[in-house]
Design a protein around this motif. Sequence first.
Motif, PDB file in Angstrom:
ATOM      1  N   ASP A 270       0.827  -1.205   0.000  1.00 57.98           N
ATOM      2  CA  ASP A 270       0.000   0.000   0.000  1.00 57.98           C
ATOM      3  C   ASP A 270       0.860   1.253   0.000  1.00 57.98           C
ATOM      4  OD1 ASP A 270      -2.532  -1.074  -0.142  1.00 57.98           O
ATOM      5  OD2 ASP A 270      -2.697  -1.302   2.033  1.00 57.98           O
ATOM      6  N   SER A 271       0.338   2.288  -0.613  1.00 60.86           N
ATOM      7  CA  SER A 271       1.039   3.571  -0.701  1.00 60.86           C
ATOM      8  C   SER A 271       0.493   4.546   0.328  1.00 60.86           C
ATOM      9  CB  SER A 271       0.847   4.179  -2.089  1.00 60.86           C
ATOM     10  OG  SER A 271       1.364   3.330  -3.066  1.00 60.86           O
ATOM     11  N   ASP A 272       1.356   5.466   0.742  1.00 59.21           N
ATOM     12  CA  ASP A 272       0.939   6.533   1.634  1.00 59.21           C
ATOM     13  C   ASP A 272       0.678   7.823   0.876  1.00 59.21           C
ATOM     14  OD1 ASP A 272       1.197   4.954   3.937  1.00 59.21           O
ATOM     15  OD2 ASP A 272       3.351   5.366   4.025  1.00 59.21           O
ATOM     16  N   LEU A 273       1.191   7.895  -0.362  1.00 59.44           N
ATOM     17  CA  LEU A 273       1.091   9.107  -1.169  1.00 59.44           C
ATOM     18  C   LEU A 273       1.262   8.737  -2.634  1.00 59.44           C
ATOM     19  CD1 LEU A 273       1.179  12.304  -1.289  1.00 59.44           C
ATOM     20  CD2 LEU A 273       3.666  12.061  -1.185  1.00 59.44           C
ATOM     21  N   ILE A 274       0.472   9.379  -3.497  1.00 57.73           N
ATOM     22  CA  ILE A 274       0.627   9.207  -4.939  1.00 57.73           C
ATOM     23  C   ILE A 274       1.171  10.520  -5.473  1.00 57.73           C
ATOM     24  CG2 ILE A 274      -0.532   8.811  -7.147  1.00 57.73           C
ATOM     25  CD1 ILE A 274      -2.597   7.139  -5.596  1.00 57.73           C
ATOM     26  N   LEU A 275       2.303  10.444  -6.151  1.00 53.54           N
ATOM     27  CA  LEU A 275       2.992  11.619  -6.656  1.00 53.54           C
ATOM     28  C   LEU A 275       3.171  11.513  -8.158  1.00 53.54           C
ATOM     29  CD1 LEU A 275       4.618  14.223  -5.958  1.00 53.54           C
ATOM     30  CD2 LEU A 275       6.625  12.747  -5.758  1.00 53.54           C
TER      31      LEU A 275
ATOM     32  N   GLU B 142     -10.392   6.384  -6.591  1.00 53.87           N
ATOM     33  CA  GLU B 142      -9.799   5.249  -5.880  1.00 53.87           C
ATOM     34  C   GLU B 142      -8.872   5.721  -4.760  1.00 53.87           C
ATOM     35  OE1 GLU B 142      -9.150   1.169  -5.062  1.00 53.87           O
ATOM     36  OE2 GLU B 142     -10.687   2.215  -6.216  1.00 53.87           O
ATOM     37  N   SER B 143      -8.102   6.767  -5.015  1.00 47.61           N
ATOM     38  CA  SER B 143      -7.187   7.273  -3.977  1.00 47.61           C
ATOM     39  C   SER B 143      -7.972   7.867  -2.810  1.00 47.61           C
ATOM     40  CB  SER B 143      -6.213   8.299  -4.554  1.00 47.61           C
ATOM     41  OG  SER B 143      -6.893   9.459  -4.954  1.00 47.61           O
ATOM     42  N   LYS B 144      -9.084   8.536  -3.113  1.00 48.91           N
ATOM     43  CA  LYS B 144      -9.917   9.073  -2.020  1.00 48.91           C
ATOM     44  C   LYS B 144     -10.550   7.940  -1.218  1.00 48.91           C
ATOM     45  CE  LYS B 144     -12.461  12.036  -4.274  1.00 48.91           C
ATOM     46  NZ  LYS B 144     -13.361  13.115  -4.651  1.00 48.91           N
TER      47      LYS B 144
ATOM     48  N   ASP C 168      -8.091   6.757   1.035  1.00 52.22           N
ATOM     49  CA  ASP C 168      -7.549   7.844   1.854  1.00 52.22           C
ATOM     50  C   ASP C 168      -6.055   8.057   1.601  1.00 52.22           C
ATOM     51  OD1 ASP C 168      -7.962   9.964   3.581  1.00 52.22           O
ATOM     52  OD2 ASP C 168      -7.374   8.799   5.344  1.00 52.22           O
ATOM     53  N   ILE C 169      -5.671   8.044   0.320  1.00 45.43           N
ATOM     54  CA  ILE C 169      -4.280   8.285  -0.086  1.00 45.43           C
ATOM     55  C   ILE C 169      -4.245   9.639  -0.799  1.00 45.43           C
ATOM     56  CG2 ILE C 169      -2.346   7.487  -1.497  1.00 45.43           C
ATOM     57  CD1 ILE C 169      -3.570   4.649  -1.318  1.00 45.43           C
ATOM     58  N   PRO C 170      -3.495  10.601  -0.280  1.00 46.47           N
ATOM     59  CA  PRO C 170      -3.422  11.896  -0.952  1.00 46.47           C
ATOM     60  C   PRO C 170      -2.680  11.796  -2.286  1.00 46.47           C
ATOM     61  CG  PRO C 170      -2.046  11.878   1.026  1.00 46.47           C
ATOM     62  CD  PRO C 170      -2.748  10.555   0.963  1.00 46.47           C
ATOM     63  N   VAL C 171      -3.080  12.666  -3.223  1.00 47.45           N
ATOM     64  CA  VAL C 171      -2.484  12.722  -4.550  1.00 47.45           C
ATOM     65  C   VAL C 171      -1.869  14.099  -4.736  1.00 47.45           C
ATOM     66  CG1 VAL C 171      -2.929  12.665  -7.042  1.00 47.45           C
ATOM     67  CG2 VAL C 171      -4.155  11.105  -5.524  1.00 47.45           C
ATOM     68  N   ILE C 172      -0.617  14.123  -5.149  1.00 49.25           N
ATOM     69  CA  ILE C 172       0.033  15.379  -5.511  1.00 49.25           C
ATOM     70  C   ILE C 172       0.297  15.317  -7.004  1.00 49.25           C
ATOM     71  CG2 ILE C 172       2.019  16.876  -5.200  1.00 49.25           C
ATOM     72  CD1 ILE C 172       2.230  15.827  -2.349  1.00 49.25           C
TER      73      ILE C 172
ATOM     74  N   SER D 283     -10.714  17.667  -2.524  1.00 54.35           N
ATOM     75  CA  SER D 283     -10.285  17.126  -1.239  1.00 54.35           C
ATOM     76  C   SER D 283      -9.369  15.921  -1.463  1.00 54.35           C
ATOM     77  CB  SER D 283     -11.512  16.695  -0.418  1.00 54.35           C
ATOM     78  OG  SER D 283     -11.100  16.114   0.790  1.00 54.35           O
ATOM     79  N   GLY D 284      -8.146  16.016  -0.956  1.00 54.23           N
ATOM     80  CA  GLY D 284      -7.185  14.934  -1.088  1.00 54.23           C
ATOM     81  C   GLY D 284      -6.371  14.942  -2.369  1.00 54.23           C
TER      82      GLY D 284
END
Length: 195
Positions: free
Chosen positions: A1-6, A20-22, A25-29, A40-41
Motif C-alpha cells: 500500500d502507498s501513503d502518497l501518490i505523486l 480510488e485514492s480518495k 484515503d491516499i493523498p495525490v500530488i 479534497s485529497g
Amino acid sequence: DSDLILGPLLSDEVAAIASESKRKDIPVISFSTSPAVIESGVYSLGLLNEEQISRIVRYAVSQGRRRLAAVLPDNQSGINMFKSLMKATHSAGMNFVKVGFYSPNSMDFTSLVTAMTGDGKTINGESTSFDFDALLIPESGNRLKAISSMFSYYAVAAPEVFFMGTSVWANSNLSKETELYGAVYPVMSLNRLRN
C-alpha cells in the motif's frame, strides 16, 4: 500500500485515479496545471493556468503592452485558458483583441495565422493588418516552433509583438528559436522551493 501518490501530470490521469485514492484515503500530488483536478485529497504542485495567465498578462502590461492575441488548443484546456485570459486582461486593463483556436493534433497553422494577421499582406516586411502587440502561445516543442515560425513568416515578430508562453515552455529548447528571442513565460520561484 502507498501513503502518497505523486506525479500524475495530465488532468485526465488525475481524474482516473482520484476516486480510488480518495476511497483508500491516499493523498495525490499532481503536476497538472488544471484547476479542475483540485479537490479534497488531490493537490497540485504545478502553476495553475489561471495563476500563470494572470502573471504573464500583468507582466506584459508592465512592459507597455495593451492589445493581446492568443492561439489556444480547441479543447477544455484551451477554453479554460480563454476564460482566464478574459478575466486577467479585464483586471489588468489590457484589451484581449483576438483568439485563434486550433485542433490539438494540428501541425499546420497557416490558415490560423493568416486569419489572425488579416490577409497576410506585407509591405517592406511589415504586416499591414494585425492589431495586437502581445501574443500568447501556450504550446511546447515542435508545435510551438511551428506556430511561432508561421507568425514570423507573416512579419509578426519582436520587438513589435511581445511573445509569451506558459510554464510548458520550460520543457522546450528555445535557445535556437530566433523568433522567440526576448519571449517570456512564468515559472515557479526556485527560492520558494528551497525554503
